[in-house]
Each structure stands twice: as C-alpha cells, then as structure tokens.
Scaffold this active site. Sequence first.
Site, PDB file in Angstrom:
ATOM      1  N   CYS A   2      -3.659 -10.466 -10.013  1.00  0.00           N
ATOM      2  CA  CYS A   2      -4.458 -11.542 -10.946  1.00  0.00           C
ATOM      3  C   CYS A   2      -4.228 -12.782 -10.580  1.00  0.00           C
ATOM      4  CB  CYS A   2      -4.049 -11.056 -12.380  1.00  0.00           C
ATOM      5  SG  CYS A   2      -4.621  -9.613 -12.992  1.00  0.00           S
ATOM      6  N   ARG A  31      -5.096 -12.146  -4.623  1.00  0.00           N
ATOM      7  CA  ARG A  31      -4.212 -11.599  -5.852  1.00  0.00           C
ATOM      8  C   ARG A  31      -4.757 -10.485  -6.617  1.00  0.00           C
ATOM      9  NH1 ARG A  31      -0.185 -15.268  -6.856  1.00  0.00           N
ATOM     10  NH2 ARG A  31       0.352 -14.277  -8.848  1.00  0.00           N
ATOM     11  N   TRP A  80      -6.875  -7.893 -11.041  1.00  0.00           N
ATOM     12  CA  TRP A  80      -6.237  -6.571 -10.155  1.00  0.00           C
ATOM     13  C   TRP A  80      -5.701  -5.748 -11.619  1.00  0.00           C
ATOM     14  CZ3 TRP A  80      -1.705  -3.582  -9.892  1.00  0.00           C
ATOM     15  CH2 TRP A  80      -1.641  -2.936  -8.955  1.00  0.00           C
ATOM     16  N   ASN A 106      -2.348 -12.858 -16.633  1.00  0.00           N
ATOM     17  CA  ASN A 106      -1.690 -12.325 -15.383  1.00  0.00           C
ATOM     18  C   ASN A 106      -0.310 -11.751 -15.990  1.00  0.00           C
ATOM     19  OD1 ASN A 106      -0.654 -11.129 -13.218  1.00  0.00           O
ATOM     20  ND2 ASN A 106       0.343 -12.975 -12.451  1.00  0.00           N
ATOM     21  N   GLY A 107      -0.555 -10.141 -15.985  1.00  0.00           N
ATOM     22  CA  GLY A 107       0.906  -9.655 -16.282  1.00  0.00           C
ATOM     23  C   GLY A 107       0.517  -8.504 -17.229  1.00  0.00           C
ATOM     24  N   GLU A 472       6.599  -0.599   9.975  1.00  0.00           N
ATOM     25  CA  GLU A 472       5.978  -1.556   9.585  1.00  0.00           C
ATOM     26  C   GLU A 472       4.616  -1.478  10.472  1.00  0.00           C
ATOM     27  OE1 GLU A 472       5.739  -4.112   7.752  1.00  0.00           O
ATOM     28  OE2 GLU A 472       4.305  -5.489   8.557  1.00  0.00           O
ATOM     29  N   LYS A 476       0.850  -1.325   8.068  1.00  0.00           N
ATOM     30  CA  LYS A 476      -0.141  -2.100   8.547  1.00  0.00           C
ATOM     31  C   LYS A 476      -1.626  -1.294   8.753  1.00  0.00           C
ATOM     32  CE  LYS A 476       0.850  -5.016   7.434  1.00  0.00           C
ATOM     33  NZ  LYS A 476       2.053  -5.691   7.278  1.00  0.00           N
ATOM     34  N   GLU A 479      -2.677   0.177   5.488  1.00  0.00           N
ATOM     35  CA  GLU A 479      -3.168  -0.715   4.243  1.00  0.00           C
ATOM     36  C   GLU A 479      -4.410  -1.134   4.555  1.00  0.00           C
ATOM     37  OE1 GLU A 479      -0.214  -3.325   3.100  1.00  0.00           O
ATOM     38  OE2 GLU A 479       0.193  -4.027   5.137  1.00  0.00           O
ATOM     39  N   HIS A 495      11.551  17.837  13.044  1.00  0.00           N
ATOM     40  CA  HIS A 495      12.176  18.583  11.969  1.00  0.00           C
ATOM     41  C   HIS A 495      11.074  18.823  10.616  1.00  0.00           C
ATOM     42  CE1 HIS A 495      16.182  18.951  13.459  1.00  0.00           C
ATOM     43  NE2 HIS A 495      16.162  17.227  13.565  1.00  0.00           N
ATOM     44  N   LYS A 583      -1.677  -9.410  -2.727  1.00  0.00           N
ATOM     45  CA  LYS A 583      -0.602  -9.938  -1.775  1.00  0.00           C
ATOM     46  C   LYS A 583       0.852 -10.213  -2.816  1.00  0.00           C
ATOM     47  CE  LYS A 583       0.284 -13.167   1.884  1.00  0.00           C
ATOM     48  NZ  LYS A 583       0.285 -11.926   2.709  1.00  0.00           N
TER      49      LYS A 583
HETATM   50  C1  G6P Z   1       2.737  -6.839  -1.496  1.00  0.00           C
HETATM   51  C2  G6P Z   1       2.040  -7.107  -0.485  1.00  0.00           C
HETATM   52  C3  G6P Z   1       2.670  -7.018   0.970  1.00  0.00           C
HETATM   53  C4  G6P Z   1       4.136  -7.347   0.546  1.00  0.00           C
HETATM   54  C5  G6P Z   1       4.758  -6.922  -0.639  1.00  0.00           C
HETATM   55  C6  G6P Z   1       6.270  -7.759  -0.592  1.00  0.00           C
HETATM   56  O1  G6P Z   1       2.646  -5.204  -1.818  1.00  0.00           O
HETATM   57  O2  G6P Z   1       0.645  -6.475  -0.223  1.00  0.00           O
HETATM   58  O3  G6P Z   1       2.085  -7.355   2.060  1.00  0.00           O
HETATM   59  O4  G6P Z   1       4.855  -7.145   1.800  1.00  0.00           O
HETATM   60  O5  G6P Z   1       3.972  -7.118  -1.529  1.00  0.00           O
HETATM   61  O6  G6P Z   1       5.571  -9.160  -1.019  1.00  0.00           O
HETATM   62  P1  G6P Z   1       6.798 -10.252  -0.828  1.00  0.00           P
HETATM   63  O7  G6P Z   1       5.948 -11.723  -1.350  1.00  0.00           O
HETATM   64  O8  G6P Z   1       8.011  -9.950  -1.721  1.00  0.00           O
HETATM   65  O9  G6P Z   1       7.407 -10.303   0.380  1.00  0.00           O
END
Ligand code: G6P
Length: 588
Positions: A2, A31, A80, A106-107, A472, A476, A479, A495, A583
Amino acid sequence: MCGIAATALKPPYRKDTVQLLINLLKALEYRGYDSAGVAVYDLDSGRIHVWKKKGKVAELARMLEKVRLNASSGIAHTRWATHGPPSDVNAHPHTDCLESVAVVHNGIIANYKELKEELIRRGHRFESETDTEVFAHLFEEYLRTSEPFEAFKRAVSRLEGYYAIVAITTKDPYKVFFARKESPLIVGRGIKGNFVSSDIVSLLGVSEEVAPLSDGDVGWLDSEEIFVESEGKRKSLSFFKPSWSPAQAQKGSFEHFMIKEIHEQPQAVKETLTSVISEWEKVMEVVRLMEEWTAVVAAGTSYHAGLVFSYLLMKLSGRFVPVIDSSEAHHYSKVLRGTVIAISQSGETYDTLKAVRIAKENGAKVVGIVNVVGSTLDREADVTVYTRAGPEVGVAATKTFLTQLAVLGVIARAYAGQSKEEVGAAASRLPDIVAKGISMSIGYAKELSRTLAEKRDMYVLGTGVSYPIAMEGALKIKEISYVHAEAYPAGEAKHGPIALAEPGFPVVIVWTPEDEDKLSVAHEEFASRGSEVYWVGPEKDIPFPKVEWHEVPFAATPPLQLLAYYMAVRKGLDPDKPRNLAKSVTVH
Ligand code: G6P
C-alpha cells in the site's frame, strides 16, 4: 505494501492537485497495484470528490485525465489487499456516512471488528469490507464533538495494530491529517506545497526536503506548514535533502525498471564499495561489534545476501554466523542477542524491524545494512552501513542485492583481518566482473529464455557460494516469470528433487570453481534421466567471466537476473510489477 500520498498545494498550484497525486501514485505503485484511488477537497463545490478503481494506477489516470479541480487538499492510495479482496468498493480512499471525511491507510487495524460493531450500533453505515473504513467513521464520530485535529487524534488513539493513516475533512479543508505507527510515512516540503507519502522516492520530484516520521507521531500539514506532535508535545522534525535525483527514479530509454536496474549494477557496486571503504572506521566498528555473538536477519533477496555473507565470513575467517529469515526470527528470539545484523533494502520490512526490536529488547546492538537513508531501520540501528544503489523501483530486487554483497564482502574481509588496502584491492575488480557478467550473458540468457519460459517447473542448482546465488536466481525466476523454480544444493538433489527428473524437465546449474565435480555429478544424474541441463558459468550455456570463488556472486547473479527478466518479457508479463508482490512489505 500500500502506498499513500497526500498534499496541500499553494493557491496558484491547486488545480494541479489531482494530476500531481496521480504522479505520486505512479511512483508508489510498486507498493501495491490491486487498486488505486484519489480524494480531494474541491473549494468550488465545497465537497470531497473521490475516484477509485480496481487495477493499476494507469486506469485511474485515464479516468481522471481531464480533472482539474480547485483543490485545497488531497489524498491518494495504491492498494495491496489485506482485508477484503481487490475491488472498486474496497479501494481507498474510504469515506464516512456524511462524506465529510476521506481516509487512506497502510497497515492493519487489528481491532477493526470491535470498532465496526460499536460504530454500527451508533448508526454508521459501512460500504466496504476493509479495516480502513472504520477509521473514516471513527473520525466522523469524534468530529461531532471535537475540533478536527483533536477528533483525528481521538480516532487514532482508538486504533490497535499498525498504520500509516492520512485523512482530509470538510471541517478543515486546507489540512491533511496524518499519523504513523510501524508503517512508513515521510513528510516533504516543496515549492508548490507540502506533502506526506509512504516513501522518499515518490517525493523526489516535488519536495526539496524530507523528514521521516517516527512511531507515535501525529500531525497535519497545509500548504505552508507541517505540524507534528509526539506524546502530546510539539516536535521539531529533522529535514534533509534527499541525495537521490528524480531522474534516477525514471525508466529513461529502458523498457522496464528491472532491466535498467540490472544495467546499473556495475556503477552501483562501484559507488557502494567506494562509500563503504571510505568509511573504514564504521566498518571496524561493525567488526568490533561482531566480537560478540552475532546473528543476521533479513527477508527475501536480502536474506540471500545474508547467506552469501555467512558463507564468505566462514570461509575467510572460520567464524560462523546464523542467518535467520526475518519472518521466523521471533521463534529464534533467544539468539537475537549480542550483535544483530539486519539487512534490508527498504529499511521498512515489518518482519525485519520486528526482529530488530526483539534484539534491542534483549540488549543487542543492531547493525543495519540499508539502501534508504532515513528509513526506520536506519533510524533504529545502532550503526548503519549504506548500500549506494540509488532508488530501486522494480519490485524484484536486483541492484540492491549486489550492493548488499559489496558491503557485506567488505565487512567479512575486514573481520578476517584484511587491511583497508587489501580490501580495496580485492574490491576493485568487482564492478568490471559485474559488467562482464551482464555483457557476456545477455544474448544467451535472452535465447535460453525462449525455452525456459514455456516450462512449468525447474531446478536451479549450486554448491558452496553458488548455492545462495542459485536461491536468488530461483526467486527471481519465480517472482517475475511465474515459472516454479526451486534451488537446491547440487548434492542434495539426489535426496528427493530428482524424482521430478524426466525428459524435458529443466535444470540450471550455477558454476563455481569450488567443487566442479559435485556440479558435474548432478548434471549426469539429471541428464541421464532425460532432463535438459543448462549451465551458467565460464564458457557455458549462459557464460560469465572466469572468476575466483568469492567473485562468483558478482559474475553469476546478472545472468540469472537476465534469464528471469527475459522469461517474464517473453510471457508478456510486467517484470516491474509481479502479481501479488509488493516491494516493501510493511505488514506481518
Ligand atoms: C519484498 C520484496 C523483495 C525483497 C523483500 C525484502 O518481498 O518483493 O524483493 O527482497 O521484500 O525487502 P527489504 O527491503 O527488507 O530488503
């Protein structure tokens, strides 16, 4: 998670209010993009106008293209969804029964059910399923007996949970009221007027100076003044000029922010290394703090950066530090002591902040590795080391990951006893390795994305330092391309995971010189069962330069990011705004 923006503009600019709010929403859209909405107080009609719509900001923008009301105050929101599915009616802003109040939030208001029942008993009518609408009616209720700011504060005092909440009312149409508890909120002063928003990035083009609010802050702004109280007393804010330029948060000639940010990595790594090495005293302070028991907490991509750090530290110095996923950290409260290193791009991730607060209650010292200056983690940490990635707009983290690795690599080397000069020499190769990681792999990643975009599932395997990089890479791919990619240590695959091996099942192996045999065995095990095996590594299917083991993260990460990017693009997906993701995750 949000995004909120609000403004009160000076008289000559009032007709720009709606369009300006739409621009702020565009910058905040990472957001959340379940719905978007705007409310303004129109001085000509003497009422609040609200527009809101399920879907992305662009749709709302089209709807409001020609709106130029003479507005004294306005609020906006990109959602969101938490309470109530994405829909027009659940979109913010929410209003009260009399349309005398509009609110964005937001919250999570934890006690919204009790409050809603109480308000219904008092005759209020609700339209949405959101927790936020409760606040609009509460504010309305207190406006009957109190002045607007008093009424707002009384309404805020009834809330349990956490929130950044912003409201306007017809009872004082020149003001925007705001309150913050555990959800980010920043105020900004600009030439055209004053602003409040969920993040600094959205304020870059409109505010000369910004100041983050703290938990418990409540206040108001009009076009001339920003007033904030904490615990009933007036508070003076520390404004600063953001170091990021508005142009840094633009796409420029790139099709998406993600590809722009991938290409920015060599420079971002370089700037981060220069900055962290120049602050050597701070690095040594972190090293001293690490003489105590140390644990790392982080979420998402930052968690993977933590894993690389732990591995590097162990290999270079023999010291092992646990890395705890922030969302699980409260179960590990007993080990959140001594020194806790919290890694967070945004500095606002709720779970990471919660872990930090537990650590502080335990008497621990907190080191923050943060990209956003002035963020909550920055302010709550005892020591902050900044990554200098600049604003990252794509939801999937890219350049912030490599800049985190740059900072953490310096700390690990310093802990292992390397001098500033030795660390500087090791670091000097990295920006070029990242640049070659991009230029050598881009064409191949694009080509292979053709095959992999068609798949439903895949594995990404690594060993040693390439295992967290495989994690990682798989994140990527998952997501942004929605292909189910899972990472495993190459040797672990036999395993269980290998049960999925069959003709056509894809496996990507991330090279490292540490144990090529292990990787080759995994290759054979999968290939002999008909799996399609692709390598990312020197002279491989997706090539990157031949590097030492400790440089592998910088060489191997860009090819995996590019693979994910082109897989998403081939599927016609928007890599900057993956579905269901935000994000900055400011809820638990
Ligand atoms: C969200 C984002 C990710 C990010 C994670 C942690 O899930 O979509 O891309 O890695 O938050 O965010 P931060 O700001 O704490 O690194």
